[in-house]
Design a protein around this motif. Structure first.
Motif, PDB file in Angstrom:
ATOM      1  N   ARG A  93       0.842  -1.199   0.000  1.00  0.00           N
ATOM      2  CA  ARG A  93       0.000   0.000   0.000  1.00  0.00           C
ATOM      3  C   ARG A  93       0.878   1.251   0.000  1.00  0.00           C
ATOM      4  O   ARG A  93       0.565   2.264  -0.617  1.00  0.00           O
ATOM      5  N   ARG A 145      -1.371   7.191  -3.494  1.00  0.00           N
ATOM      6  CA  ARG A 145      -2.500   7.401  -2.590  1.00  0.00           C
ATOM      7  C   ARG A 145      -3.737   7.791  -3.375  1.00  0.00           C
ATOM      8  O   ARG A 145      -3.669   8.637  -4.256  1.00  0.00           O
ATOM      9  N   TYR A 179      -4.959   1.588  -4.684  1.00  0.00           N
ATOM     10  CA  TYR A 179      -4.881   1.958  -3.275  1.00  0.00           C
ATOM     11  C   TYR A 179      -6.212   1.667  -2.601  1.00  0.00           C
ATOM     12  O   TYR A 179      -6.286   1.045  -1.549  1.00  0.00           O
TER      13      TYR A 179
END
Lengths: 462, 618
Positions: A436, A441, A446
């Motif tokens: 991750r 992001r 994600y």
């Protein structure tokens, strides 16, 4: 510098002249004594390096130099009469025979006055003749008229290990012996034979070479030698006919198959070429418009032809010469090879559907499954080299069996889904969290990781 | 003998003399033809000629124009034409008679002269005679035997030697090799010891010895004491391995020709390629040439940092210091800068090429073959290499390595790999396979090991000499490389589980990343150490014998003083040697306080060696 070289040159000249005086038999000179003249000029230019050290015995011993291959004694060979114990087939026996006084009789008297020298020119022994030839001096081969003398001369040349002289003697024998006799004698003289073959190859006496091989029962060599000639035929139709003619040559069974393939291949290439050229110029087929042919398919290897056919003639029925299936069958192309080539061609065209179909098999229940005769990691590699998009790549990465390899490939080619799903299946929460951190992001991958991590139904192992 | 301090290796003799000799003889030949003349030079002779004479020299001797030999009617204003022909290949200058006859048809009568280098052959003269132009054309020879490529490398520039001798069985170059030795002997000798192995070595030795006997002997201080002769076919594995030492790698990728390499724009980071001489004069190159490639980058970047420091010195200088800096150091620094950026560029470009072709995997396969480990995997690697139509010569190289290390391929593997090879690269390579078989580079295993059994049984029964002949007979049936047994016997393949520090090499294996000590160099080391072949009987038997070790003079020579010349060893490779082998010998020299001079019929590598086996140059 120039002065120096002039001086050296002058010194060489004086040396050459000196020699001419000494031995007026030599009208033609093999450029004097090359090494002698060089070392002489060295003496002049580099007198500094000369030192009057002690003179010691600097001679080196003779060593036994065996001929390349043992001679088989031949029942026919007249020379064997000469060689005394020649049944064992060693040239030593030949030189031994020189110790025989009866033969020594006809060696020339070397201490005759110079003026009489000319009369004795033709009296050089084989040994002397070979020596003179090596040194580039005047020699004469005409006096070697009897078969025995000719063969003695040849054997002496072979013993001197000088290919230049061996070939020179062979040229003389070629002119002065019928080929049947020469061939017969060469059978038992492997070294001379190889020089003869090489000489004939170089001057392009193909026909004689074929006869030679034939007389020696070296049929495979003969076939290959004749086959080689196809390289000289430019026109494709003539070349095809030439190859067709080759089919009757006595190749080894394996090679015969290959030559048959060669003929079949060119025959088909001619047909395909004529057809495609016409189609291309008429502008009928999209494929040729989109990807114009860069070169003709004539004389290309089988695999290149298969690639071509997978590129331009995919999906044609098995019956046509240009179809991949037909080429595959005709030339017994292995599954692996077929797949690799086909894959390359379809991937190049970005025909991902075709690529997919290559691996899809149906079982008896109608379920489909992907199979491959080569590891899927290889397939991925090939697809990637053909710039396959991630969506395509990931399907194949997913099929890699080894989990570690799968993940490393997926990371290399950024197939996020594969990585995420694999970790999920492995119930490896830690790795998923690490991953991750690597993706952007807020991106879809994600969010997907977040979703999985928050799934309370999964039982993580860590 | 003082063993506390190992003496520095002795100085090498000055080989520039050889160039001067060759040039002087060429000038002499040109002066034999008074008046203006055109010079036609065979392409193969261009580079060697460049190394010893320049255009000015030629012009000073009435050479009007220079042409490259092309087989078409000569357009030239000069009425004399001197033709420089790099020897044979008969096929190449077969057309020469046409040139003369075309002239005749035009009613022109020019004087032609063909100068053969390094010697002429009776077969050539015979052709002129047969074509009816003997007399219109006169011939001569330029005894240009030896071209010094560097301080310690001398080349005969005879790349055709390998094919002519080992494949065709033609001994035309044997005397040439003998003459070359004779030249070296008369200028830098007298030699006191000669060691050798191989049939051709033996013959070359004999030819040399005869020439020594024919000529007169002068007493002089020897500069070269010992000689080692070796046939290329004693060790065919080494030249077929990928080279990973800098100079060898440059040769594999860019092909060094006559000590000169052409770096493509990719390397020079400009729009044109440049030609660079690669030898000990190039200070940067000299320091990296023998290094394993993995060490080169580190070295170059260190060097670059040093250079930066040297440049930076300027900042704190006053005018006077600056003046000295500019006049004394700057030129050197600039020169170094240029060389450095060139070699960095070359290294980068080579890295790129090698990563693209999965070099690591390739090396892994090679090392497995040398070790005899996971052979099935190696075979499928080779198979895929062929299937994907990757470089033909590479595929062939791997096949040959497989055959040489495994004593031939199993019949079913042979058939299948051959068929796939022909499918991928063209069926005409049938001819190549026949050549490779003839030379023993790529063979099928004989069914059962009957031959070996028979050989050893017979070998026990008869005396040595006869056994040697029998071995010959057997070897002609199945040339066996015995690589595995030799490897064990001579410890050629170190254990792979040990780490090998490439920065501080411990033996010659470093030239192959620690995976293999070149057989050729190992033999040289062993023989020098033992001062002969004693104790190596089993090894020489596996190499088909033909070893020898002879000393000059039958009496009293033992008492001679140990001079520097005794530590200078001339190694002559008949059939070519690789840069990697030269690097290995340099390493050996440093270890033992010796200096090696390599004389070779040509610098070779796997590609050159295999390309000479191709038959499709019609």
């Amino acid at each position: 510098m120039l002065k120096e070289s002039k001086r050296a040159v002058n010194s060489i000249r004086s040396l050459v002249e000196e020699e001419d005086e000494e031995d007026d038999v030599e009208k033609v000179s093999w450029s004097g004594e090359p090494v002698g003249s060089i070392s002489w000029s060295v003496k002049e230019t580099e007198s500094s390096i000369r030192s009057t050290g002690e003179v010691r015995d600097q001679s080196f011993p003779k060593i036994h130099t065996a001929p390349s291959l043992p001679k088989n004694s031949s029942g026919y060979s007249l020379s064997s009469l000469f060689k005394g114990k020649a049944k064992t087939g060693s040239f030593q026996s030949f030189s031994e025979s020189f110790g025989d006084p009866s033969i020594r009789n006809y060696a020339p008297e070397l201490r005759k006055p110079k003026s009489e020298y000319k009369d004795y020119v033709s009296d050089w022994t084989p040994e002397e003749t070979v020596k003179r030839m090596q040194q580039g001096k005047v020699y004469s081969l005409e006096k070697f008229r009897s078969l025995q003398d000719k063969l003695l001369l040849l054997d002496e040349a072979v013993n001197a290990h000088d290919g230049n002289v061996i070939t020179a003697v062979l040229i003389y024998l070629k002119k002065s012996l019928s080929k049947e006799i020469l061939f017969r004698e060469l059978i038992t003289r492997e070294i001379a034979l190889r020089h003869y073959i090489h000489y004939l190859k170089e001057i392009g006496e193909q026909k004689l070479l074929v006869e030679l091989f034939k007389s020696m029962d070296r049929t495979e060599d003969m076939a290959l030698m004749q086959y080689r000639d196809h390289l000289n035929v430019r026109d494709e139709n003539k070349k095809r006919d030439f190859l067709k003619n080759c089919l009757s040559f006595p190749f080894s069974p394996d090679d015969a198959t290959h030559v048959q393939d060669h003929y079949t291949l060119l025959e088909r290439q001619i047909i395909i070429e004529a057809n495609d050229k016409q189609v291309e110029s008429s502008g009928q087929a999209d494929i040729f418009k989109k990807y114009p042919r860069k070169a003709s398919i004539l004389n290309m290897p089988i695999i290149t032809t298969l690639y071509y056919s997978c590129f331009y003639h995919y999906g044609e029925s098995d019956g046509t010469f240009s179809s991949p299936a037909n080429i595959r069958k005709t030339f017994r192309i292995s599954d692996k090879q077929f797949l690799l080539t086909c894959l390359g061609a379809r991937a190049k065209l970005k025909a991902w559907f075709d690529v997919d179909a290559l691996f899809t098999t149906k079982n008896w229940l109608g379920y489909t499954k992907k199979r491959s005769p080569i590891g899927f990691h290889r397939i991925v590699d090939i697809l990637q080299k053909n710039n396959a998009p991630v969506q395509v790549l990931q399907d194949y990465v997913n099929l890699v069996e080894d989990v570690e390899q799968k993940i490393s490939l997926a990371q290399k080619y950024k197939c996020h889904d594969v990585i995420i799903n694999t970790y999920r299946d492995l119930k490896d929460r830690q790795q998923l969290i690490v991953y991750r951190g690597k993706v952007e992001r807020g991106s879809s991958e994600y969010r997907k990781i977040e979703e999985i991590l928050s799934n309370s139904q999964l039982r993580w192992k860590n | 003998m003082a063993h506390s301090v190992r003496r520095d290796a002795p100085e090498l003799p000055d080989f520039s003399l050889l160039k001067r000799l060759a040039r002087d003889q060429l000038i002499y030949l040109l002066e034999q033809l008074p008046g203006r003349k055109d010079l036609f030079i065979e392409a193969d002779l261009m580079s060697p000629l460049d190394r010893i004479a320049n255009v000015t020299t030629l012009k000073q001797h009435d050479v009007d124009k220079l042409y490259k030999v092309e087989h078409k009617p000569i357009v030239s204003t000069s009425d004399q034409t001197v033709r420089g022909c790099f020897l044979y290949p008969l096929t190449n200058w077969f057309l020469f008679p046409d040139v003369v006859n075309a002239d005749k048809a035009f009613g022109r009568f020019r004087r032609y002269k063909i100068i053969f280098s390094p010697q002429k052959f009776y077969a050539c003269e015979n052709l002129l005679e047969e074509q009816g132009i003997f007399g219109d054309v006169t011939t001569d020879e330029w005894s240009f035997y030896l071209l010094p490529l560097d301080d310690d490398i001398i080349s005969l520039e005879l790349p055709e030697f390998f094919r002519d001798y080992f494949l065709e069985g033609d001994q035309r170059w044997v005397r040439t090799a003998g003459s070359a030795l004779h030249l070296l002997h008369s200028v830098y000798g007298p030699f006191s010891k000669v060691y050798g192995i191989g049939r051709c070595s033996k013959m070359a030795y004999e030819s040399w010895r005869e020439q020594v006997e024919e000529g007169e002997q002068r007493a002089r201080q020897a500069e070269i004491g010992n000689v080692f002769l070796i046939d290329r076919d004693v060790d065919l594995v080494t030249p077929l391995c990928s080279q990973v030492v800098y100079e060898g790698l440059v040769d594999d990728i860019f092909r060094i020709k006559c000590g000169c390499v052409e770096f493509c724009p990719d390397v020079t980071s400009s729009d044109k390629s440049i030609k660079v001489m690669l030898n000990s004069q190039d200070k940067v190159f000299n320091e990296i040439r023998n290094e394993h490639f993995s060490q080169v980058f580190g070295f170059l970047s260190q060097k670059a940092r040093n250079l930066q420091t040297a440049y930076d010195k300027r900042s704190g200088m006053d005018i006077k210091q600056m003046k000295t800096f500019v006049s004394e150091e700057l030129k050197g620094l600039k020169q170094e800068h240029r060389l450095l950026s060139l070699h960095i560029g070359a290294s980068e470009s080579m890295m790129k090429k090698k990563t693209k072709q999965d070099f690591q995997e390739l090396l892994k396969t090679e090392h497995s073959l040398l070790e005899g480990f996971e052979i099935r995997e190696c075979i499928s690697y080779i198979e895929e290499h062929i299937n994907r139509q990757v470089s033909m010569v590479e595929s062939m190289r791997l096949l040959c390595l497989l055959s040489l290390t495994e004593n031939g391929l199993l019949p079913k593997d042979y058939r299948s790999l051959k068929a796939q090879f022909l499918q991928s690269y063209g069926i005409e390579h049938l001819l190549t396979f026949s050549n490779l078989k003839q030379l023993g580079l790529l063979v099928e295993q004989q069914p059962g090991e009957t031959l070996t059994v028979m050989e050893s049984r017979v070998g026990k029964l008869v005396n040595d000499k006869t056994a040697g002949k029998l071995t010959d007979a057997f070897s002609s049936l199945a040339k066996k490389s015995n690589f595995r047994a030799l490897g064990r016997r001579l410890n050629l393949v170190p254990k792979s589980d040990e780490e090998y520090d490439l920065r501080v090499p411990r033996d010659m294996a470093y030239i192959f990343s620690g995976a293999y000590i070149p057989l050729s160099c190992k033999l040289i080391e062993q023989v020098l150490e033992r001062d002969g072949w004693t104790g190596l009987e089993e090894v020489t038997r596996m190499l088909n014998g033909h070893e020898f070790a002879v000393t000059a003079g039958s009496n009293g020579s033992d008492a001679r003083v140990k001079t520097d010349s005794q530590r200078i060893i001339l190694v002559m490779f008949l059939g070519g040697c690789t840069f990697s082998e030269i690097s290995a010998l340099r390493f050996l020299g440093r270890e033992k306080g010796l200096k090696f001079i390599v004389v070779t019929t040509a610098i070779t590598n796997s590609a050159r060696l295999l390309e000479s086996m191709l038959d499709n140059h019609a």
